[in-house]
Design a protein around this motif. Structure first.
Motif, PDB file in Angstrom:
ATOM      1  N   ARG A 110       0.834  -1.212   0.000  1.00 53.36           N
ATOM      2  CA  ARG A 110       0.000   0.000   0.000  1.00 53.36           C
ATOM      3  C   ARG A 110       0.864   1.256   0.000  1.00 53.36           C
ATOM      4  NH1 ARG A 110      -3.221  -3.129   3.997  1.00 53.36           N
ATOM      5  NH2 ARG A 110      -5.004  -3.993   2.869  1.00 53.36           N
ATOM      6  N   GLU A 111       1.964   1.217   0.743  1.00 54.19           N
ATOM      7  CA  GLU A 111       2.875   2.369   0.764  1.00 54.19           C
ATOM      8  C   GLU A 111       3.455   2.621  -0.625  1.00 54.19           C
ATOM      9  OE1 GLU A 111       4.269   4.583   3.118  1.00 54.19           O
ATOM     10  OE2 GLU A 111       2.603   4.059   4.424  1.00 54.19           O
ATOM     11  N   TYR A 112       3.860   1.566  -1.294  1.00 55.56           N
ATOM     12  CA  TYR A 112       4.448   1.715  -2.631  1.00 55.56           C
ATOM     13  C   TYR A 112       3.406   2.218  -3.621  1.00 55.56           C
ATOM     14  CZ  TYR A 112       7.310   0.476  -6.728  1.00 55.56           C
ATOM     15  OH  TYR A 112       8.037   0.518  -7.893  1.00 55.56           O
ATOM     16  N   ARG A 113       2.214   1.682  -3.528  1.00 56.87           N
ATOM     17  CA  ARG A 113       1.137   2.161  -4.409  1.00 56.87           C
ATOM     18  C   ARG A 113       0.882   3.651  -4.178  1.00 56.87           C
ATOM     19  NH1 ARG A 113      -5.138   1.215  -3.024  1.00 56.87           N
ATOM     20  NH2 ARG A 113      -6.028   2.622  -4.575  1.00 56.87           N
ATOM     21  N   TYR A 169       3.415  -1.921  -8.902  1.00 53.29           N
ATOM     22  CA  TYR A 169       3.979  -0.933  -9.830  1.00 53.29           C
ATOM     23  C   TYR A 169       2.992  -0.642 -10.964  1.00 53.29           C
ATOM     24  CZ  TYR A 169       7.048   0.980 -13.452  1.00 53.29           C
ATOM     25  OH  TYR A 169       7.595   1.765 -14.440  1.00 53.29           O
ATOM     26  N   GLY A 170       2.454  -1.694 -11.567  1.00 53.76           N
ATOM     27  CA  GLY A 170       1.510  -1.502 -12.662  1.00 53.76           C
ATOM     28  C   GLY A 170       0.224  -0.841 -12.210  1.00 53.76           C
ATOM     29  N   PHE A 171      -0.297  -1.290 -11.080  1.00 59.24           N
ATOM     30  CA  PHE A 171      -1.553  -0.750 -10.564  1.00 59.24           C
ATOM     31  C   PHE A 171      -1.385   0.730 -10.202  1.00 59.24           C
ATOM     32  CE2 PHE A 171      -5.075   0.100  -7.838  1.00 59.24           C
ATOM     33  CZ  PHE A 171      -6.070  -0.817  -8.137  1.00 59.24           C
ATOM     34  N   GLY A 172      -0.323   1.025  -9.438  1.00 65.32           N
ATOM     35  CA  GLY A 172      -0.098   2.401  -9.002  1.00 65.32           C
ATOM     36  C   GLY A 172       0.211   3.335 -10.153  1.00 65.32           C
ATOM     37  N   THR A 173       0.916   2.824 -11.171  1.00 63.48           N
ATOM     38  CA  THR A 173       1.232   3.638 -12.345  1.00 63.48           C
ATOM     39  C   THR A 173      -0.035   4.030 -13.091  1.00 63.48           C
ATOM     40  OG1 THR A 173       3.428   2.653 -12.621  1.00 63.48           O
ATOM     41  CG2 THR A 173       2.421   3.655 -14.568  1.00 63.48           C
ATOM     42  N   ILE A 174      -0.892   3.063 -13.340  1.00 66.18           N
ATOM     43  CA  ILE A 174      -2.142   3.350 -14.055  1.00 66.18           C
ATOM     44  C   ILE A 174      -3.024   4.295 -13.255  1.00 66.18           C
ATOM     45  CG2 ILE A 174      -4.301   2.332 -14.875  1.00 66.18           C
ATOM     46  CD1 ILE A 174      -2.658  -0.155 -15.643  1.00 66.18           C
ATOM     47  N   GLU A 175      -3.127   4.042 -11.947  1.00 67.25           N
ATOM     48  CA  GLU A 175      -3.958   4.907 -11.107  1.00 67.25           C
ATOM     49  C   GLU A 175      -3.408   6.331 -11.067  1.00 67.25           C
ATOM     50  OE1 GLU A 175      -5.679   5.070  -6.496  1.00 67.25           O
ATOM     51  OE2 GLU A 175      -4.257   3.508  -7.105  1.00 67.25           O
ATOM     52  N   GLY A 176      -2.102   6.449 -10.914  1.00 68.02           N
ATOM     53  CA  GLY A 176      -1.492   7.775 -10.865  1.00 68.02           C
ATOM     54  C   GLY A 176      -1.658   8.539 -12.166  1.00 68.02           C
ATOM     55  N   HIS A 177      -1.473   7.848 -13.288  1.00 70.19           N
ATOM     56  CA  HIS A 177      -1.625   8.507 -14.581  1.00 70.19           C
ATOM     57  C   HIS A 177      -3.092   8.861 -14.866  1.00 70.19           C
ATOM     58  CE1 HIS A 177       2.453   6.930 -16.321  1.00 70.19           C
ATOM     59  NE2 HIS A 177       2.578   7.690 -15.253  1.00 70.19           N
ATOM     60  N   PHE A 178      -4.006   8.019 -14.398  1.00 68.57           N
ATOM     61  CA  PHE A 178      -5.430   8.322 -14.551  1.00 68.57           C
ATOM     62  C   PHE A 178      -5.774   9.616 -13.800  1.00 68.57           C
ATOM     63  CE2 PHE A 178      -9.821   8.222 -13.144  1.00 68.57           C
ATOM     64  CZ  PHE A 178     -10.517   7.822 -14.276  1.00 68.57           C
ATOM     65  N   ASP A 223     -19.020   3.433  -5.056  1.00 67.84           N
ATOM     66  CA  ASP A 223     -19.772   4.535  -5.644  1.00 67.84           C
ATOM     67  C   ASP A 223     -18.877   5.557  -6.331  1.00 67.84           C
ATOM     68  OD1 ASP A 223     -22.213   3.499  -4.726  1.00 67.84           O
ATOM     69  OD2 ASP A 223     -21.905   4.406  -2.749  1.00 67.84           O
ATOM     70  N   THR A 224     -17.582   5.482  -6.079  1.00 71.90           N
ATOM     71  CA  THR A 224     -16.641   6.429  -6.665  1.00 71.90           C
ATOM     72  C   THR A 224     -15.476   5.672  -7.288  1.00 71.90           C
ATOM     73  OG1 THR A 224     -15.291   6.663  -4.665  1.00 71.90           O
ATOM     74  CG2 THR A 224     -17.224   8.106  -4.870  1.00 71.90           C
ATOM     75  N   VAL A 225     -14.719   6.372  -8.119  1.00 70.03           N
ATOM     76  CA  VAL A 225     -13.532   5.760  -8.721  1.00 70.03           C
ATOM     77  C   VAL A 225     -12.550   5.336  -7.633  1.00 70.03           C
ATOM     78  CG1 VAL A 225     -11.504   6.221 -10.142  1.00 70.03           C
ATOM     79  CG2 VAL A 225     -13.760   6.993 -10.900  1.00 70.03           C
ATOM     80  N   HIS A 226     -12.388   6.174  -6.621  1.00 67.80           N
ATOM     81  CA  HIS A 226     -11.474   5.850  -5.529  1.00 67.80           C
ATOM     82  C   HIS A 226     -11.887   4.551  -4.844  1.00 67.80           C
ATOM     83  CE1 HIS A 226      -8.756   6.373  -2.135  1.00 67.80           C
ATOM     84  NE2 HIS A 226      -9.773   6.192  -1.320  1.00 67.80           N
ATOM     85  N   GLU A 227     -13.177   4.385  -4.593  1.00 70.81           N
ATOM     86  CA  GLU A 227     -13.652   3.150  -3.952  1.00 70.81           C
ATOM     87  C   GLU A 227     -13.411   1.943  -4.845  1.00 70.81           C
ATOM     88  OE1 GLU A 227     -17.700   3.807  -2.939  1.00 70.81           O
ATOM     89  OE2 GLU A 227     -17.249   5.212  -1.317  1.00 70.81           O
ATOM     90  N   MET A 228     -13.577   2.103  -6.145  1.00 70.21           N
ATOM     91  CA  MET A 228     -13.314   0.993  -7.066  1.00 70.21           C
ATOM     92  C   MET A 228     -11.836   0.617  -7.054  1.00 70.21           C
ATOM     93  SD  MET A 228     -15.774   1.520 -10.400  1.00 70.21           S
ATOM     94  CE  MET A 228     -15.406   3.247 -10.716  1.00 70.21           C
ATOM     95  N   TRP A 229     -10.963   1.641  -7.075  1.00 66.65           N
ATOM     96  CA  TRP A 229      -9.528   1.365  -6.992  1.00 66.65           C
ATOM     97  C   TRP A 229      -9.217   0.582  -5.727  1.00 66.65           C
ATOM     98  CZ3 TRP A 229      -7.070   1.813 -11.290  1.00 66.65           C
ATOM     99  CH2 TRP A 229      -7.163   2.930 -12.133  1.00 66.65           C
ATOM    100  N   GLU A 230      -9.786   1.035  -4.608  1.00 65.16           N
ATOM    101  CA  GLU A 230      -9.488   0.401  -3.318  1.00 65.16           C
ATOM    102  C   GLU A 230      -9.939  -1.055  -3.298  1.00 65.16           C
ATOM    103  OE1 GLU A 230      -7.821   1.638  -0.597  1.00 65.16           O
ATOM    104  OE2 GLU A 230      -7.331   3.245  -1.995  1.00 65.16           O
ATOM    105  N   ARG A 231     -11.135  -1.320  -3.760  1.00 63.87           N
ATOM    106  CA  ARG A 231     -11.657  -2.685  -3.764  1.00 63.87           C
ATOM    107  C   ARG A 231     -10.823  -3.581  -4.674  1.00 63.87           C
ATOM    108  NH1 ARG A 231     -17.393  -3.417  -2.378  1.00 63.87           N
ATOM    109  NH2 ARG A 231     -18.188  -1.533  -1.413  1.00 63.87           N
ATOM    110  N   ASP A 234      -7.237  -4.170  -3.030  1.00 65.15           N
ATOM    111  CA  ASP A 234      -7.270  -5.050  -1.861  1.00 65.15           C
ATOM    112  C   ASP A 234      -7.540  -6.496  -2.255  1.00 65.15           C
ATOM    113  OD1 ASP A 234      -6.711  -2.974  -0.159  1.00 65.15           O
ATOM    114  OD2 ASP A 234      -8.786  -2.660   0.481  1.00 65.15           O
ATOM    115  N   PHE A 235      -8.464  -6.705  -3.182  1.00 63.47           N
ATOM    116  CA  PHE A 235      -8.786  -8.075  -3.580  1.00 63.47           C
ATOM    117  C   PHE A 235      -7.617  -8.708  -4.326  1.00 63.47           C
ATOM    118  CE2 PHE A 235     -10.808 -11.481  -6.002  1.00 63.47           C
ATOM    119  CZ  PHE A 235     -11.594 -12.079  -5.019  1.00 63.47           C
ATOM    120  N   ALA A 236      -6.996  -7.930  -5.210  1.00 63.35           N
ATOM    121  CA  ALA A 236      -5.847  -8.452  -5.958  1.00 63.35           C
ATOM    122  C   ALA A 236      -4.695  -8.784  -5.018  1.00 63.35           C
ATOM    123  CB  ALA A 236      -5.392  -7.437  -7.006  1.00 63.35           C
ATOM    124  N   LEU A 237      -4.498  -7.943  -4.021  1.00 59.35           N
ATOM    125  CA  LEU A 237      -3.433  -8.201  -3.048  1.00 59.35           C
ATOM    126  C   LEU A 237      -3.738  -9.450  -2.233  1.00 59.35           C
ATOM    127  CD1 LEU A 237      -0.749  -7.037  -2.152  1.00 59.35           C
ATOM    128  CD2 LEU A 237      -1.979  -5.583  -0.520  1.00 59.35           C
TER     129      LEU A 237
END
Length: 251
Positions: A110-113, A169-178, A223-231, A234-237
């Motif tokens: 989570r810290e790296y993300r 790395y891949g998840f955080g990169t896509i989220e950050g660029h989005f 209900d939000t993009v942030h909540e979708m990212w979080e779910r 967490d599930f992937a992890l």
């Protein structure tokens, strides 16, 4: 400054005995490598990697571009210093503490993300340099010590580290660029998501894929993009942790 041939032969600023170099007489007071690195990180956050230049940095510091070169030889040296400075933001657990390795691994992931999302410029640089600065080495050392506690055989440790942190790395990169792209359009993440989905459905082939994915999107929750990212994260992890547990059980 160094010549182009010398610059091309370099491997890392950390291997060239210059990381502790300070300024020289006659240079602007209050200017040092730490301050230059700090302002570099701030500029990269605000304007992105593509717009960063030594001239732009000098203007922000209110000095000449040549003044900056008293402290670093090249732009790449400075970017490498900025990269390691950013890694210093990661809160590292104590691997020898009485804490489950699963919790520590999740915390590190989570810290790296979060780091990748806060600094979208970091991901391309992480694949450019050797990353042997002190902060990155401290992060790598703790990751390795936590993974060793999983019970995996030694020959599987590197793969386990890759599976978790290349995913992050891949998840955080896509989220950050989005998020960065949303900001470039002057929209919130939710507004940009709706805009993008509306544009995608105008293409027949893309609309067909979206239609086939409706049940997945509905089950995704949030209900939000942030909540979708979080779910999703967490599930992937959890899947990756479960995979490590399964491999340990397999022996």
């Amino acid at each position: 400054m160094v010549r182009a041939a010398e610059r091309a032969a370099r491997t890392s600023v950390w291997l060239e005995g210059k990381v502790r170099r300070g300024g020289r007489g006659g240079q602007p007071s209050g200017l040092d490598r730490d301050r230059i690195t700090e302002v570099t990180v701030r500029l990269l956050d605000a304007e992105g990697l593509a717009k960063f230049s030594m001239r732009r940095l000098a203007a922000e510091l209110n000095v000449t571009a040549m003044s900056v070169y008293w402290y670093v030889d090249t732009k790449d040296d400075l970017l490498e210093l900025a990269l390691d400075a950013a890694f210093g933001e990661i809160a590292l657990p104590e691997p020898d503490a009485d804490e489950d390795w699963r919790d520590q691994l999740r915390a590190l992931a989570r810290e790296y993300r979060s780091l990748l999302v806060r600094h979208p410029w970091l991901s391309p640089l992480a694949g450019t340099f050797l990353n042997i600065g002190p902060n990155n080495l401290a992060f790598a050392r703790v990751v390795q010590r936590v993974i060793r506690r999983t019970g995996l055989p030694t020959h599987g440790l590197a793969a386990a580290i890759s599976s978790v942190f290349q995913f992050v790395y891949g998840f955080g990169t896509i989220e950050g660029h989005f998020n960065a792209r949303s900001a470039d359009f002057g929209m919130t993440a939710d507004e940009y998501f709706k805009h993008a989905m509306s544009a995608v459905t105008q293409d027949p082939q893309a609309a067909e894929v979206v239609k086939e994915s409706e049940d997945i999107m509905a089950a995704r929750g949030g209900d939000t993009v942030h909540e979708m990212w979080e779910r999703d994260f967490d599930f992937a992890l959890d899947l990756l942790v479960a995979g490590i547990e399964a491999m340990v059980a397999r022996g």
